[in-house]
Design an enzyme around this catalytic site. Sequence first.
Site, PDB file in Angstrom:
ATOM      1  N   PRO A 238       6.870  -5.060  -8.502  1.00 30.19           N
ATOM      2  CA  PRO A 238       8.121  -5.773  -8.729  1.00 30.19           C
ATOM      3  C   PRO A 238       9.274  -4.830  -9.061  1.00 30.19           C
ATOM      4  O   PRO A 238       9.074  -3.773  -9.651  1.00 30.19           O
ATOM      5  CB  PRO A 238       7.813  -6.696  -9.906  1.00 30.19           C
ATOM      6  N   LYS A 242      12.517  -4.848  -2.931  1.00 25.75           N
ATOM      7  CA  LYS A 242      12.086  -5.535  -1.714  1.00 25.75           C
ATOM      8  C   LYS A 242      13.102  -6.606  -1.310  1.00 25.75           C
ATOM      9  O   LYS A 242      13.499  -6.686  -0.150  1.00 25.75           O
ATOM     10  CB  LYS A 242      10.702  -6.161  -1.940  1.00 25.75           C
ATOM     11  N   HIS A 459      -2.771  12.690 -35.185  1.00 23.82           N
ATOM     12  CA  HIS A 459      -3.347  12.058 -33.999  1.00 23.82           C
ATOM     13  C   HIS A 459      -2.524  12.422 -32.757  1.00 23.82           C
ATOM     14  O   HIS A 459      -3.057  12.909 -31.756  1.00 23.82           O
ATOM     15  CB  HIS A 459      -3.369  10.536 -34.206  1.00 23.82           C
ATOM     16  N   GLU A 460      -1.222  12.227 -32.852  1.00 23.36           N
ATOM     17  CA  GLU A 460      -0.372  12.511 -31.691  1.00 23.36           C
ATOM     18  C   GLU A 460      -0.337  14.011 -31.404  1.00 23.36           C
ATOM     19  O   GLU A 460      -0.323  14.430 -30.238  1.00 23.36           O
ATOM     20  CB  GLU A 460       1.049  11.977 -31.903  1.00 23.36           C
ATOM     21  N   HIS A 463      -3.261  14.923 -29.310  1.00 25.56           N
ATOM     22  CA  HIS A 463      -3.049  14.688 -27.883  1.00 25.56           C
ATOM     23  C   HIS A 463      -2.209  15.813 -27.276  1.00 25.56           C
ATOM     24  O   HIS A 463      -2.523  16.344 -26.220  1.00 25.56           O
ATOM     25  CB  HIS A 463      -2.285  13.377 -27.670  1.00 25.56           C
TER      26      HIS A 463
HETATM   27  P1  ADP Z   1      11.794  -6.837  -5.892  1.00 24.18           P
HETATM   28  O1  ADP Z   1      12.212  -7.845  -4.889  1.00 24.18           O
HETATM   29  O2  ADP Z   1      11.051  -5.686  -5.290  1.00 24.18           O
HETATM   30  O3  ADP Z   1      11.064  -7.394  -7.058  1.00 24.18           O
HETATM   31  P2  ADP Z   1      14.603  -6.567  -6.224  1.00 24.18           P
HETATM   32  O4  ADP Z   1      15.009  -6.234  -4.858  1.00 24.18           O
HETATM   33  O5  ADP Z   1      14.842  -7.965  -6.646  1.00 24.18           O
HETATM   34  O6  ADP Z   1      13.109  -6.166  -6.489  1.00 24.18           O
HETATM   35  O7  ADP Z   1      15.347  -5.581  -7.217  1.00 24.18           O
HETATM   36  C1  ADP Z   1      15.992  -6.042  -8.368  1.00 24.18           C
HETATM   37  C2  ADP Z   1      17.242  -5.233  -8.620  1.00 24.18           C
HETATM   38  O8  ADP Z   1      16.932  -3.874  -8.893  1.00 24.18           O
HETATM   39  C3  ADP Z   1      18.155  -5.166  -7.437  1.00 24.18           C
HETATM   40  O9  ADP Z   1      19.012  -6.254  -7.395  1.00 24.18           O
HETATM   41  C4  ADP Z   1      18.897  -3.871  -7.640  1.00 24.18           C
HETATM   42  O10 ADP Z   1      19.964  -4.025  -8.531  1.00 24.18           O
HETATM   43  C5  ADP Z   1      17.869  -3.002  -8.320  1.00 24.18           C
HETATM   44  N1  ADP Z   1      17.184  -2.148  -7.348  1.00 24.18           N
HETATM   45  C6  ADP Z   1      15.873  -2.165  -7.042  1.00 24.18           C
HETATM   46  N2  ADP Z   1      15.573  -1.234  -6.136  1.00 24.18           N
HETATM   47  C7  ADP Z   1      16.720  -0.617  -5.828  1.00 24.18           C
HETATM   48  C8  ADP Z   1      17.055   0.440  -4.915  1.00 24.18           C
HETATM   49  N3  ADP Z   1      16.145   1.049  -4.151  1.00 24.18           N
HETATM   50  N4  ADP Z   1      18.348   0.823  -4.865  1.00 24.18           N
HETATM   51  C9  ADP Z   1      19.280   0.236  -5.632  1.00 24.18           C
HETATM   52  N5  ADP Z   1      19.019  -0.754  -6.490  1.00 24.18           N
HETATM   53  C10 ADP Z   1      17.760  -1.181  -6.611  1.00 24.18           C
HETATM   54 ZN    ZN Z   2      -4.122   8.290 -29.248  1.00 28.30          ZN
END
Ligand code: ADP
Ligand code: ZN
Length: 647
Positions: A238, A242, A459-460, A463
């Site tokens: 996501p 796309k 701990h950190e 790492h």
């Molecule tokens: P998806 O459909 O993959 O979940 P979106 O296309 O809805 O993602 O992206 C959400 C927002 O993130 C877009 O409206 C844009 O503002 C930003 N964004 C994501 N990818 C790009 C990209 N390659 N270049 C510029 N803006 C991007």
């Molecule tokens: Zn740890």
Amino acid sequence: MDFLPENETPKKKKGFNSYWLFAILIIGLLATQFLSLNFQTKPTSEDEFFGRFLPNNDVAKIAIVNKEAVEVYIKAESLKTKKEFSDIKQTKLGTPNKGPHYSFEIVSIETFKQRFDEEQKKYTDRKSIPYTIEYRKGILDIVGWLLPILLLVGVWMFLMRRATGGMGGGGGQIFNIGKSKANLYDKDTKVNVTFDDVAGLDEAKEEVKEVVDFLKNPKKYTALGAKIPKGVLLVGPPGTGKTLLAKAMAGEAQVPFFSISGSDFVEMFVGVGASRVRDLFKQAREKAPCIIFIDEIDAVGRARGKNMMQSNDERESTLNQLLVEMDGFSGDKGIIMLAATNRPDVLDSALLRPGRFDRQISIDKPDQKGREQIFRVHLKKLTQIGPDVSPEKLASLTPGFAGAEIANVCNEAALIAARKEKTQVEISDFNDAIDRSIGGLEKKNKIISPQEKEIIAYHEAGHAVCGWYLEHAHPLLKVTIIPRGIAALGYAQYLPKEQYLYRTEQLMDEICMTLGGRAAEEITFNKISTGAQNDLQRITQLSYAMVTVYGMNEKVGNVSFYDPQNENVFTKPYSDDTAKVIDEEVRKLIELAYKRTLQLLTEKREELDKIAKALLDKEILFKSDLEDIIGKRAFDEEAPAVAIEID
Ligand code: ADP
Ligand code: ZN
């Protein structure tokens, strides 16, 4: 994701409120009740009628109603002159009472008629009294047939409100439920996104350019008999752009763009999904050439009939309709289907067959260069940027961020700067925005005792030291003991090398580094804490994967039991004996790694102490700080792509 205005006009006709219907009904009932009070007849009896009214010659006429009652009309004269009628002379409203004035019940119409005729014979000097036989419907009868109708109307209105309420589906009409809810951008609400707005994704853009060219100039292709893909599947996590890419395609080709989410097809009503698909394609055919974009296609496109326990007829019929429609148009009509998903593996294979979504374009999270380009696009929207802000720097601070997160960081940084009354957005604002985006807000007021803080620091530091001295460990970006979110008390952030194949040593180093936290606790305090739970979970998964998936264990051998279609198995694909060996080997592996980690940290005890102390002091250490404290790391480092964090 769809932030452009919807095509449907938002003005909603104010629907007739069903509550009014009921209110009117009740008022009507009360009114008739009230009116009928005015004409109410006085009760009397058959005996009184024959014993008094008839002999006294007071009766003008009678009406036999519904074979069960007799209504008596008194003569106007008698009403005027006789005292006994003075109380019924007028209605309650003051007008003369036209009657009926009295009524009584009878047992049977025959016996009454007989007696009525006989009694009248006694008075030969009078004209016989006229009578009528009436059949009347009472108010209750009317209500009896009206009420169910009103109820039905009410229920219908309620349903229709539910079906379209709040979805902007146009005017609250139940008939719209089967209409597609796609957002349409056409001549009036044009897509004004172009490829320039899509940063990075060069390969993907290259691939879709052909489709855009076809949409612009279909004849060039059809003349040569070239087949154009009908469906293109955009695969990626996501927020990677796309939707943006699909929109840019429509913008570049200057064609209408239908955008809908797979989940919009799925409603509680049976058959709605299929009819929405039908409607969508009907609209699309009218607007062709055009682009249809279905986001989250896995919501409808999941493999059919795999799960016997909960088959989903509605979703399946929606999917079937989609397949039918896709087969129904030939590519040269100029309808291009685009769909996005993060889970191509769960899609029904029928969707991916030739002639459907037969082309896949994978869109991954951006690398350093990609992030740089995306920052460049989104920084343009900020008008006042400090001189210390550069896309390169921001990109190197945000490994693992997707485009959506980068867009968010830019906006958030501007908000933070505005809150601080600054006139420009500076790098510190971006840093805050990035931190907020990474781990939720810094929990400044979370109370941690000094002892706890020391444990966390060691701990950190554990790492960090392991990562520093193990050749194949991922290069460190920063380590911090500032608590974030709810779970993590501190974390170390690493930049894994961009690679897809790991060798055994690399995985071993990774396990050791992850164990570094607990090992450091043991060495310094001779005690262990619950703080390593997350780490242990990670290495358990990793070492099981090494043994059972990657075939990296001699005893278990070169086998892989990985089955992506069947993650929650009840029955394991190996024997109990093998299971035992696997468990033993995993234990051995982890034990070996732990010993190695303990040894390393004992050797580097001085460095461990130094880093832990520095952490207690500064709470956050970057790579350069570590170099100052314990010297440069001995191994080569490559450009990072995605950051991982180890609590
Ligand atoms: P998806 O459909 O993959 O979940 P979106 O296309 O809805 O993602 O992206 C959400 C927002 O993130 C877009 O409206 C844009 O503002 C930003 N964004 C994501 N990818 C790009 C990209 N390659 N270049 C510029 N803006 C991007
Ligand atoms: Zn740890």
